[in-house]
Design a protein around this motif. Structure first.
Motif, PDB file in Angstrom:
ATOM      1  N   TYR A  77       0.828  -1.204   0.000  1.00 39.69           N
ATOM      2  CA  TYR A  77       0.000   0.000   0.000  1.00 39.69           C
ATOM      3  C   TYR A  77       0.868   1.262   0.000  1.00 39.69           C
ATOM      4  CZ  TYR A  77      -3.295   3.567   1.516  1.00 39.69           C
ATOM      5  OH  TYR A  77      -4.041   4.716   1.611  1.00 39.69           O
ATOM      6  N   ALA A  78       1.843   1.315   0.890  1.00 42.59           N
ATOM      7  CA  ALA A  78       2.690   2.504   0.978  1.00 42.59           C
ATOM      8  C   ALA A  78       3.561   2.667  -0.261  1.00 42.59           C
ATOM      9  CB  ALA A  78       3.559   2.439   2.230  1.00 42.59           C
ATOM     10  N   ILE A 129     -13.068   1.967  -2.334  1.00 41.22           N
ATOM     11  CA  ILE A 129     -14.365   1.412  -2.711  1.00 41.22           C
ATOM     12  C   ILE A 129     -14.229  -0.072  -3.030  1.00 41.22           C
ATOM     13  CG2 ILE A 129     -16.160   1.449  -4.494  1.00 41.22           C
ATOM     14  CD1 ILE A 129     -15.768   4.483  -4.637  1.00 41.22           C
ATOM     15  N   GLY A 130     -13.160  -0.431  -3.733  1.00 40.92           N
ATOM     16  CA  GLY A 130     -12.924  -1.841  -4.034  1.00 40.92           C
ATOM     17  C   GLY A 130     -12.816  -2.678  -2.780  1.00 40.92           C
ATOM     18  N   ALA A 174      -1.463 -11.390  -5.761  1.00 40.19           N
ATOM     19  CA  ALA A 174      -2.191 -10.480  -6.649  1.00 40.19           C
ATOM     20  C   ALA A 174      -1.744  -9.036  -6.433  1.00 40.19           C
ATOM     21  CB  ALA A 174      -3.692 -10.611  -6.427  1.00 40.19           C
ATOM     22  N   LEU A 175      -1.457  -8.676  -5.198  1.00 43.30           N
ATOM     23  CA  LEU A 175      -0.994  -7.317  -4.911  1.00 43.30           C
ATOM     24  C   LEU A 175       0.357  -7.041  -5.577  1.00 43.30           C
ATOM     25  CD1 LEU A 175      -2.019  -6.898  -1.163  1.00 43.30           C
ATOM     26  CD2 LEU A 175      -3.040  -5.799  -3.157  1.00 43.30           C
ATOM     27  N   LEU A 206      -6.662  -0.042  -9.695  1.00 45.26           N
ATOM     28  CA  LEU A 206      -6.766   0.307  -8.279  1.00 45.26           C
ATOM     29  C   LEU A 206      -8.038  -0.244  -7.642  1.00 45.26           C
ATOM     30  CD1 LEU A 206      -5.305   3.920  -8.101  1.00 45.26           C
ATOM     31  CD2 LEU A 206      -4.302   1.771  -7.324  1.00 45.26           C
ATOM     32  N   PHE A 207      -9.096  -0.402  -8.424  1.00 45.32           N
ATOM     33  CA  PHE A 207     -10.279  -1.081  -7.888  1.00 45.32           C
ATOM     34  C   PHE A 207      -9.930  -2.534  -7.556  1.00 45.32           C
ATOM     35  CE2 PHE A 207     -14.107  -3.662  -8.299  1.00 45.32           C
ATOM     36  CZ  PHE A 207     -14.996  -2.977  -7.476  1.00 45.32           C
ATOM     37  N   CYS A 208      -9.211  -3.198  -8.458  1.00 42.16           N
ATOM     38  CA  CYS A 208      -8.761  -4.571  -8.191  1.00 42.16           C
ATOM     39  C   CYS A 208      -7.826  -4.614  -6.988  1.00 42.16           C
ATOM     40  CB  CYS A 208      -8.059  -5.143  -9.421  1.00 42.16           C
ATOM     41  SG  CYS A 208      -9.136  -5.370 -10.855  1.00 42.16           S
ATOM     42  N   ASP A 209      -6.994  -3.588  -6.851  1.00 47.87           N
ATOM     43  CA  ASP A 209      -6.117  -3.498  -5.690  1.00 47.87           C
ATOM     44  C   ASP A 209      -6.941  -3.458  -4.407  1.00 47.87           C
ATOM     45  OD1 ASP A 209      -3.239  -2.754  -4.610  1.00 47.87           O
ATOM     46  OD2 ASP A 209      -4.612  -1.328  -3.683  1.00 47.87           O
ATOM     47  N   GLY A 210      -8.025  -2.674  -4.408  1.00 47.18           N
ATOM     48  CA  GLY A 210      -8.885  -2.598  -3.229  1.00 47.18           C
ATOM     49  C   GLY A 210      -9.514  -3.941  -2.894  1.00 47.18           C
TER      50      GLY A 210
END
Length: 414
Positions: free
Chosen positions: A26-27, A56-57, A84-85, A105-109
């Protein structure tokens, strides 16, 4: 050192690696938002939407996470989502346009939501299996991962602004951490995520167990946990987003002192999480959450009333100290009721992190930032109220080295 203690340490390190990996990933990409902005030629509004899309994801991933937890188990889900990240980091380094970045970024969420639930389920199962507290230290490793990522980003950015040069090695490091941790992660068993559930005494655990193959409606107890998580994450998120501005605009702190608000909260939170497992063992999760959140609410309220730089920083320190153990303890309580409860509580926590700072902003805009921060103090105090409605693991002595690996936690008497 006994074999049981060796097994505990190996699993603790492996699960801690998952927390570290999430903070690191994340960072890593957040620290390079300016580079993404420059490469895609984005304005401030579009950057805000990017950040919101990730959240939102994570927030809407709850139904999917609940299903995947039942079908894959926490071990496989944690490994797959962490990998996956790493892939997402590589994708972010080559995304061609803004819509593709939003999708990534939605997939990241969603992946963050999956890993968040799976790794907390692993942590709760570790505590249940060995009868020892460790969740707070695990959450502290998340902060350690974020710190390392920030330092790495600073170093790489000093030599090159190319995202691929940064995100490529970061992704490889992330994958290496996950692969090394996988063998020592806890295997999923019939009791995982439900330790102590048969002792809840209100029949809710049995109803949740019967709906294991379908979607279980949240019980009243789960909703209380969710409200506690929302209130706790609202407090955390708002302090990170608004403390510096409060010091600058309300307390009239100098430019060099204003950033100390975030620093004080963060340092106190990390230090408290390092020691919080010992406090949980001695006093019990319920007392720690009730007392800590009340300390946070009262400390911040007094700081708002008194004013001044030093009282304000002391109030912020009370918040960091008081809320540090809230999310680890609530995760443990939710995991005892199964994957559906844990998934819902985690999703509600994400909503708190997303919506909390914005709500405080609306309150501040309609009144003043002082009243906005007063709402933060009230949110912290609300955690204490919610904590009285939750069944917590009881205080216990740390299990001896020769203790059975099947030791389960007993619930706190209510």
């Amino acid at each position: 050192m006994s074999p049981v203690r060796d097994d505990f340490r190996r699993s603790q390190l492996a699960i801690g690696a998952l927390f570290f990996a999430l903070g690191f990933q994340y960072a890593t990409w957040v620290s390079r938002v300016p580079a993404l902005k420059a490469r895609l030629d984005l304005g401030e509004a579009r950057i805000g939407l990017l950040l919101m899309t990730c959240g939102i994801g994570a927030a809407v991933s709850f139904p999917l996470v609940a299903v995947l937890m039942r079908r894959l188990g926490s071990r496989r889900l944690a490994v797959l989502s962490a990998l996956a990240l790493g892939v997402i980091l590589l994708a972010l380094s080559v995304v061609p346009d803004y819509p593709a970045t939003l999708l990534v970024l939605f997939c990241d969420g969603v992946a963050v939501g999956c890993l968040n639930v799976a790794m907390n389920a692993q942590g709760a199962a570790l505590e249940a299996r060995y009868g020892r507290t460790t969740m707070s230290r695990l959450h502290a490793t998340f902060s350690a991962g974020s710190l390392l990522a920030a330092l790495l980003a600073s170093g790489v950015n000093a030599f090159t602004g190319t995202l691929a040069v940064h995100f490529g090695p970061a992704a490889l490091l992330l994958v290496a951490i996950v692969v090394a941790a996988r063998p020592a992660l806890l295997a999923d068993g019939p009791q995982e995520g439900a330790a102590g559930e048969g002792t809840a005494g209100d029949g809710t655990a049995e109803r949740e167990r019967k709906t294991r193959r379908g979607f279980a409606l949240p019980t009243v107890a789960t909703l209380w946990m969710g409200l506690a998580m929302v209130s706790g994450t609202v407090t955390e998120g708002a302090m990170n987003d608004w403390s510096a501005l409060y010091l600058k605009d309300v307390v009239n702190a100098g430019a060099g002192l204003a950033p100390l608000g975030i620093a004080v909260v963060s340092v106190m939170m990390v230090c408290a999480r390092i020691f919080a497992d010992g406090w949980r063992t001695r006093f019990g999760d319920g007392r720690i959450v009730r007392t800590g959140s009340l300390l946070a609410g009262l400390g911040l309220a007094l700081a708002l009333l008194v004013g001044g730089v030093v009282p304000t920083l002391l109030g912020f320190a009370c918040v960091g100290l008081g809320v540090a153990a809230v999310t680890p303890c609530v995760y443990v309580a939710a995991a005892r009721r199964g994957p559906d409860a844990l998934s819902l509580v985690a999703a509600m926590g994400t909503v708190g992190l997303l919506a909390g700072p914005a709500v405080i902003g609306f309150i501040a805009g309609a009144t003043s930032l002082v009243w906005g921060m007063a709402a933060v103090a009230a949110s912290a105090a609300l955690v204490s109220l919610c904590a009285t409605r939750i069944t917590w693991p009881a205080a216990r002595e740390e299990a001896p080295a020769s203790a059975s690996a099947d030791t389960r936690l007993a619930p706190e008497a209510t």
